[in-house]
Design a protein around this motif. Sequence first.
Motif, PDB file in Angstrom:
ATOM      1  N   GLY A 205     -33.309  -9.225   8.167  1.00 10.09           N
ATOM      2  CA  GLY A 205     -33.622 -10.352   9.297  1.00 10.09           C
ATOM      3  C   GLY A 205     -34.263  -9.915  10.318  1.00 10.09           C
ATOM      4  N   ASN A 206     -34.702 -10.663  11.291  1.00 11.01           N
ATOM      5  CA  ASN A 206     -35.410 -10.335  12.546  1.00 11.01           C
ATOM      6  C   ASN A 206     -34.141 -10.065  13.489  1.00 11.01           C
ATOM      7  OD1 ASN A 206     -37.568  -9.997  14.275  1.00 11.01           O
ATOM      8  ND2 ASN A 206     -36.930 -11.692  15.362  1.00 11.01           N
ATOM      9  N   PHE A 207     -33.045 -10.805  13.649  1.00  9.80           N
ATOM     10  CA  PHE A 207     -31.781 -10.677  14.319  1.00  9.80           C
ATOM     11  C   PHE A 207     -32.081 -10.649  15.606  1.00  9.80           C
ATOM     12  CE2 PHE A 207     -30.802  -8.329  10.159  1.00  9.80           C
ATOM     13  CZ  PHE A 207     -29.674  -9.192   9.940  1.00  9.80           C
ATOM     14  N   ASP A 208     -33.116 -11.496  16.189  1.00 10.75           N
ATOM     15  CA  ASP A 208     -33.181 -11.633  17.719  1.00 10.75           C
ATOM     16  C   ASP A 208     -32.199 -12.519  18.329  1.00 10.75           C
ATOM     17  OD1 ASP A 208     -34.630 -11.479  20.088  1.00 10.75           O
ATOM     18  OD2 ASP A 208     -35.652 -13.212  19.720  1.00 10.75           O
ATOM     19  N   GLY A 209     -31.396 -11.663  19.173  1.00 11.53           N
ATOM     20  CA  GLY A 209     -30.326 -12.229  19.850  1.00 11.53           C
ATOM     21  C   GLY A 209     -29.083 -11.618  19.394  1.00 11.53           C
TER      22      GLY A 209
ATOM     23  N   VAL B  46     -27.204  -0.949   5.832  1.00 14.26           N
ATOM     24  CA  VAL B  46     -28.453  -0.624   6.151  1.00 14.26           C
ATOM     25  C   VAL B  46     -29.106  -2.079   6.696  1.00 14.26           C
ATOM     26  CG1 VAL B  46     -30.889  -0.320   5.356  1.00 14.26           C
ATOM     27  CG2 VAL B  46     -28.757   1.174   4.528  1.00 14.26           C
ATOM     28  N   VAL B  47     -29.579  -2.191   7.682  1.00 15.88           N
ATOM     29  CA  VAL B  47     -30.513  -3.246   8.279  1.00 15.88           C
ATOM     30  C   VAL B  47     -31.911  -3.375   8.168  1.00 15.88           C
ATOM     31  CG1 VAL B  47     -30.786  -4.665  10.289  1.00 15.88           C
ATOM     32  CG2 VAL B  47     -28.332  -4.229   9.607  1.00 15.88           C
ATOM     33  N   MET B  48     -32.631  -3.959   7.595  1.00 12.43           N
ATOM     34  CA  MET B  48     -33.785  -3.892   7.555  1.00 12.43           C
ATOM     35  C   MET B  48     -34.424  -5.274   8.525  1.00 12.43           C
ATOM     36  SD  MET B  48     -36.764  -4.854   4.811  1.00 12.43           S
ATOM     37  CE  MET B  48     -36.153  -3.323   3.559  1.00 12.43           C
ATOM     38  N   THR B  49     -35.394  -4.876   9.348  1.00  8.33           N
ATOM     39  CA  THR B  49     -35.671  -5.904  10.254  1.00  8.33           C
ATOM     40  C   THR B  49     -37.360  -5.470  10.383  1.00  8.33           C
ATOM     41  OG1 THR B  49     -35.427  -6.698  12.646  1.00  8.33           O
ATOM     42  CG2 THR B  49     -35.269  -4.619  12.460  1.00  8.33           C
ATOM     43  N   PHE B  50     -37.844  -6.244  11.515  1.00 13.38           N
ATOM     44  CA  PHE B  50     -39.247  -6.623  11.598  1.00 13.38           C
ATOM     45  C   PHE B  50     -39.879  -6.228  13.123  1.00 13.38           C
ATOM     46  CE2 PHE B  50     -37.877  -8.515   7.818  1.00 13.38           C
ATOM     47  CZ  PHE B  50     -38.613  -8.232   6.969  1.00 13.38           C
TER      48      PHE B  50
ATOM     49  N   VAL C 155     -25.773 -22.561  14.999  1.00 13.48           N
ATOM     50  CA  VAL C 155     -26.274 -21.441  15.900  1.00 13.48           C
ATOM     51  C   VAL C 155     -27.634 -21.046  15.246  1.00 13.48           C
ATOM     52  CG1 VAL C 155     -25.536 -19.265  16.680  1.00 13.48           C
ATOM     53  CG2 VAL C 155     -23.821 -20.954  16.298  1.00 13.48           C
ATOM     54  N   SER C 156     -28.489 -20.608  16.284  1.00  8.87           N
ATOM     55  CA  SER C 156     -29.674 -20.280  15.920  1.00  8.87           C
ATOM     56  C   SER C 156     -30.390 -19.621  17.043  1.00  8.87           C
ATOM     57  CB  SER C 156     -30.781 -21.201  15.221  1.00  8.87           C
ATOM     58  OG  SER C 156     -31.065 -22.162  16.217  1.00  8.87           O
ATOM     59  N   SER C 157     -31.318 -18.750  16.997  1.00  7.27           N
ATOM     60  CA  SER C 157     -31.927 -18.078  18.061  1.00  7.27           C
ATOM     61  C   SER C 157     -32.856 -19.412  18.637  1.00  7.27           C
ATOM     62  CB  SER C 157     -33.173 -16.963  17.540  1.00  7.27           C
ATOM     63  OG  SER C 157     -32.207 -15.882  17.200  1.00  7.27           O
ATOM     64  N   THR C 158     -33.481 -20.301  17.810  1.00  8.14           N
ATOM     65  CA  THR C 158     -34.288 -21.167  18.336  1.00  8.14           C
ATOM     66  C   THR C 158     -33.311 -22.111  19.295  1.00  8.14           C
ATOM     67  OG1 THR C 158     -35.449 -21.394  16.376  1.00  8.14           O
ATOM     68  CG2 THR C 158     -35.482 -23.536  17.870  1.00  8.14           C
TER      69      THR C 158
END
Length: 333
Positions: A38-42, A66-70, A183-186
């Motif tokens: 995930g992007n995990f922003d926030g 392991v975390v995969m992000t972008f 709950v969301s970054s948006t």
Amino acid sequence: MAKILLKLYAVRYTLYANMRAITTLSNLDTKGCVLTIGNFDGVHIGHQEILTTARQTADRKKTKLVVMTFDPHPLAVLCPEKAPATLTPPLFKQHLLARLGVDCLFILKSTPRLLRLSPADFIERFIIKIIRPGVVVEGDDFNFGSGRAGSVHTLQKILAEKNIDVIIVPSKHAKLASQTVEVSSTVIRKLLIEGKVDEAAIELGRPYRLIGQVVKGRGKGTKLGFPTANMRPPPQLVPAEGVYAGFVQIAGTEKKVCSSEEKIPAAFSIGRAQTFGDAHPRLIEAHLLIKDVGDLYGKWLAMDFITRLRPQQKFGTESQLISQIAKDCQKAR
């Protein structure tokens, strides 16, 4: 083919002590790990629920998380004008992920070639051939692949054929002042744009933090009797203009300020100094509510927003402004 793609997409980062940087393309020691993508922003409380579930699963199976992000956000590549403002800059995100027990942070550089991959191709090339997890943990709103065509159920169906389990974590909800929301970054971005930093903190599970370097200001605050540390505009979302109460952390580097535990009380001002004319740029200022601050120029500052005290306003005289600042500082204390 997957290793060729990784040469194009892999980004190297220096990670925190509890995380390992994956910097080589061969002999990746991630087989059988627990993976979440995930992007995990926030790194908000919804993300934290996913990461906590993943960490507990990894502990139970005695394996790595392991975390995969972008990087950057995919929309910054596909449709830059619609790219969301950043909530957590990379180094702070790494710090938060490390605190949640992540062993390896794997960052893929967002490129048109990567983002054109179908969900099936993405799973085959990256998850199955490179990471080789035993379990994948995702939120129920997870989407991936070209056009976000893949859902968590797509992931579950394809990985079931490879005997890889997928754990789906339900969305998290938070009770705000007027309603209960998912709950969301948006939602967090919307709250910050409206200046509702206290409600944003409920969804984040901590105060919202701006991070930037201290730069030389106009010296107006000192002349008024309230010297401020001026932050260079950071590459992240800045809350609505106004006066806030909060805490600051100070360090010599960006990495150190991300992990600083000190809490210096402060009053923040975000605005355009309307009292002194209409041509001023937006300023981000912190007046520390302690004595003997010292020279802060060039140091890194973290601003944690607790609550909004009032909107910005224009005063008829400097004496009126000074009186109001004194009231703001007292209320902040």
